[in-house]
Design a protein around this motif. Structure first.
Motif, mmCIF file in Angstrom:
data_model
loop_
_atom_site.group_PDB
_atom_site.id
_atom_site.type_symbol
_atom_site.label_atom_id
_atom_site.label_comp_id
_atom_site.label_asym_id
_atom_site.label_seq_id
_atom_site.Cartn_x
_atom_site.Cartn_y
_atom_site.Cartn_z
ATOM 1 N N ASN A 74 81.964 16.690 -92.497
ATOM 2 C CA ASN A 74 81.637 15.436 -93.177
ATOM 3 C C ASN A 74 82.914 14.608 -93.371
ATOM 4 O O ASN A 74 83.746 14.941 -94.222
ATOM 5 C CB ASN A 74 80.982 15.747 -94.531
ATOM 6 N N PRO A 75 83.081 13.520 -92.603
ATOM 7 C CA PRO A 75 84.311 12.722 -92.703
ATOM 8 C C PRO A 75 84.553 12.148 -94.100
ATOM 9 O O PRO A 75 85.706 12.029 -94.528
ATOM 10 C CB PRO A 75 84.116 11.600 -91.690
ATOM 11 N N THR A 76 83.499 11.807 -94.812
ATOM 12 C CA THR A 76 83.667 11.251 -96.155
ATOM 13 C C THR A 76 84.209 12.313 -97.108
ATOM 14 O O THR A 76 85.083 12.037 -97.929
ATOM 15 C CB THR A 76 82.347 10.673 -96.690
ATOM 16 N N VAL A 77 83.702 13.526 -97.002
ATOM 17 C CA VAL A 77 84.201 14.617 -97.835
ATOM 18 C C VAL A 77 85.665 14.882 -97.485
ATOM 19 O O VAL A 77 86.492 15.088 -98.386
ATOM 20 C CB VAL A 77 83.349 15.896 -97.673
ATOM 21 N N GLN A 78 86.004 14.857 -96.218
ATOM 22 C CA GLN A 78 87.392 15.075 -95.812
ATOM 23 C C GLN A 78 88.306 13.987 -96.378
ATOM 24 O O GLN A 78 89.424 14.265 -96.825
ATOM 25 C CB GLN A 78 87.503 15.144 -94.289
ATOM 26 N N GLU A 79 87.835 12.746 -96.378
ATOM 27 C CA GLU A 79 88.615 11.643 -96.962
ATOM 28 C C GLU A 79 88.811 11.858 -98.463
ATOM 29 O O GLU A 79 89.911 11.691 -98.994
ATOM 30 C CB GLU A 79 87.905 10.311 -96.705
ATOM 31 N N TRP A 80 87.731 12.227 -99.169
ATOM 32 C CA TRP A 80 87.797 12.492 -100.612
ATOM 33 C C TRP A 80 88.769 13.631 -100.904
ATOM 34 O O TRP A 80 89.609 13.530 -101.788
ATOM 35 C CB TRP A 80 86.399 12.817 -101.146
ATOM 36 N N GLU A 81 88.640 14.726 -100.167
ATOM 37 C CA GLU A 81 89.500 15.878 -100.394
ATOM 38 C C GLU A 81 90.962 15.526 -100.139
ATOM 39 O O GLU A 81 91.851 15.970 -100.872
ATOM 40 C CB GLU A 81 89.064 17.071 -99.531
#
Length: 113
Positions: A74-81
């Motif tokens: 999930n690219p959004t989760v990776q950005e958040w993390e």
């Protein structure tokens, strides 16, 4: 339902801790969807100084491994993390690259009766 408790430290800087809290007052909708979509029913995070404590209530079949696979895809989760790592620092006993560390349950009032 299962309950997990995890710990993590923040960078010990008051301004950064305030920013971290602000991010968690308005998490991105995709992050909330990712959390609930993985089988997490309830999540709370508490702070004392720079130490964080997370309580997660999950479905019985929740899997940390499956959650990690879902997050990695999930690219959004990776950005958040990636953003959160700016504020976080691993606990001294954490494995390399490990963020939240699962805590060992040592007491339960209901089980002690």
């Amino acid at each position: 339902m299962k309950r997990y408790c995890l710990a993590l430290d923040l960078v010990d800087d008051p301004a950064m801790m305030a920013e971290y809290e602000a991010h968690h007052q308005a998490i991105w909708p995709d992050i909330a969807a990712s959390i609930t979509g993985s089988g997490i029913l309830q999540m709370e995070i508490y702070r004392l100084g720079n130490r964080l404590f997370m309580i997660m209530d999950t479905q019985d079949d929740f899997s940390f491994e499956l959650k990690a696979q879902m997050d990695a895809a999930n690219p959004t989760v990776q950005e958040w993390e990636g953003l959160m790592w700016k504020y976080q620092q691993a606990l001294p006993m954490a494995q390399p690259g490990e963020k939240w560390v699962l805590m060992k349950k040592i007491f339960d009032l209901q089980e002690s009766k």
